[in-house]
Design an enzyme around this catalytic site. Structure first.
Site, PDB file in Angstrom:
ATOM      1  N   CYS A   2      55.252  62.691  46.363  1.00 31.96           N
ATOM      2  CA  CYS A   2      54.465  63.848  45.889  1.00 31.96           C
ATOM      3  C   CYS A   2      54.504  63.957  44.362  1.00 31.96           C
ATOM      4  O   CYS A   2      53.552  63.610  43.668  1.00 31.96           O
ATOM      5  CB  CYS A   2      54.954  65.150  46.517  1.00 31.96           C
ATOM      6  SG  CYS A   2      54.738  65.230  48.304  1.00 31.96           S
ATOM      7  N   ARG A   3      55.625  64.468  43.827  1.00 28.96           N
ATOM      8  CA  ARG A   3      55.646  64.828  42.404  1.00 28.96           C
ATOM      9  C   ARG A   3      55.698  63.629  41.470  1.00 28.96           C
ATOM     10  O   ARG A   3      54.924  63.538  40.506  1.00 28.96           O
ATOM     11  CB  ARG A   3      56.840  65.755  42.127  1.00 28.96           C
ATOM     12  CG  ARG A   3      56.719  67.092  42.802  1.00 28.96           C
ATOM     13  CD  ARG A   3      58.036  67.838  42.832  1.00 28.96           C
ATOM     14  NE  ARG A   3      59.002  67.186  43.701  1.00 28.96           N
ATOM     15  CZ  ARG A   3      60.261  67.566  43.860  1.00 28.96           C
ATOM     16  NH1 ARG A   3      60.712  68.587  43.158  1.00 28.96           N
ATOM     17  NH2 ARG A   3      61.065  66.930  44.674  1.00 28.96           N
ATOM     18  N   SER A   4      56.639  62.698  41.702  1.00 28.98           N
ATOM     19  CA  SER A   4      56.781  61.598  40.731  1.00 28.98           C
ATOM     20  C   SER A   4      55.602  60.609  40.750  1.00 28.98           C
ATOM     21  O   SER A   4      55.234  60.102  39.693  1.00 28.98           O
ATOM     22  CB  SER A   4      58.134  60.889  40.858  1.00 28.98           C
ATOM     23  OG  SER A   4      58.314  60.295  42.106  1.00 28.98           O
ATOM     24  N   CYS A  34      61.563  61.826  41.606  1.00 32.63           N
ATOM     25  CA  CYS A  34      61.688  63.029  42.433  1.00 32.63           C
ATOM     26  C   CYS A  34      62.521  62.659  43.661  1.00 32.63           C
ATOM     27  O   CYS A  34      63.263  61.674  43.632  1.00 32.63           O
ATOM     28  CB  CYS A  34      60.317  63.612  42.789  1.00 32.63           C
ATOM     29  SG  CYS A  34      59.279  62.539  43.793  1.00 32.63           S
ATOM     30  N   ASN A  52      59.507  60.380  46.260  1.00 33.86           N
ATOM     31  CA  ASN A  52      58.564  59.488  45.555  1.00 33.86           C
ATOM     32  C   ASN A  52      57.222  59.401  46.276  1.00 33.86           C
ATOM     33  O   ASN A  52      56.542  58.378  46.246  1.00 33.86           O
ATOM     34  CB  ASN A  52      59.158  58.080  45.340  1.00 33.86           C
ATOM     35  CG  ASN A  52      58.399  57.207  44.344  1.00 33.86           C
ATOM     36  OD1 ASN A  52      58.410  55.979  44.436  1.00 33.86           O
ATOM     37  ND2 ASN A  52      57.726  57.805  43.397  1.00 33.86           N
ATOM     38  N   ASP A  54      59.201  71.426  44.699  1.00 35.23           N
ATOM     39  CA  ASP A  54      58.853  70.466  45.749  1.00 35.23           C
ATOM     40  C   ASP A  54      57.728  71.051  46.613  1.00 35.23           C
ATOM     41  O   ASP A  54      57.919  72.092  47.247  1.00 35.23           O
ATOM     42  CB  ASP A  54      60.112  70.234  46.595  1.00 35.23           C
ATOM     43  CG  ASP A  54      59.920  69.144  47.618  1.00 35.23           C
ATOM     44  OD1 ASP A  54      58.767  68.757  47.865  1.00 35.23           O
ATOM     45  OD2 ASP A  54      60.934  68.690  48.162  1.00 35.23           O
TER      46      ASP A  54
END
Ligand code: 4NP
Length: 148
Positions: free
Chosen positions: A12-14, A7, A10, A120
């Protein structure tokens, strides 16, 4: 099979995708995550993402942010990105078509989804983190199903 989740930050999402797949997968799948930006290098995931993951029984608190590097094209079989902007940032670093072919939108694993990007959640509220969890949970299930 070596899978990299990417993401922007690095944090939150990934890291969520990394932690979820790590928890669900057998030993034949190796997973890591990275961000295309370097602002959060060495940091733990965002506390809101840690809390949302924990609520669903997934511990991501040990993960630390790192920046995506060209070497990752050699180290991983598939590079899943969260949104189109991540895709563009990663593909810009590709050396050839073989590198480009490794890069896929994470939600392309979902056959019947009308969402193509994991949004995001960084600047939004708790709902955004919960929504990210649902999308990434479904996508990591789909990845494992593909492997069977
Ligand atoms: P991520 O979220 O890409 O899911 O880790 C973000 C985290 C930090 C920032 C942007 C997105 N930032 O601008 O610092």
């Amino acid at each position: 099979m070596k899978i990299l989740m990417v993401c922007l930050g690095n944090i939150c999402r990934s890291p969520l995708a990394h932690g979820l797949l790590r928890k669900k997968a057998a030993d034949n799948i190796e997973v890591d995550s990275a961000g295309t930006g370097n602002w959060h290098e060495g940091e733990a995931p965002d506390h809101r993402m840690i809390r949302t993951a924990r609520k669903h029984g997934v511990d991501i608190s040990d993960l630390r942010a790192r920046t995506f590097v060209v070497d990752d094209f050699d180290r991983f079989d598939v590079i899943y990105v969260m949104d189109q902007s991540n895709y563009n940032n990663v593909v810009k670093l590709a050396r050839d078509q073989n590198d480009v072919k490794k890069v896929k939108l994470l939600l392309s694993t979902l056959e019947d989804s009308n969402e193509y990007e994991v949004p995001d959640p960084y600047f939004g509220g708790d709902d955004g983190f919960e929504h990210v969890f649902k999308l990434v949970d479904s996508a990591t299930d789909a990845i494992l199903k593909q492997q069977q």
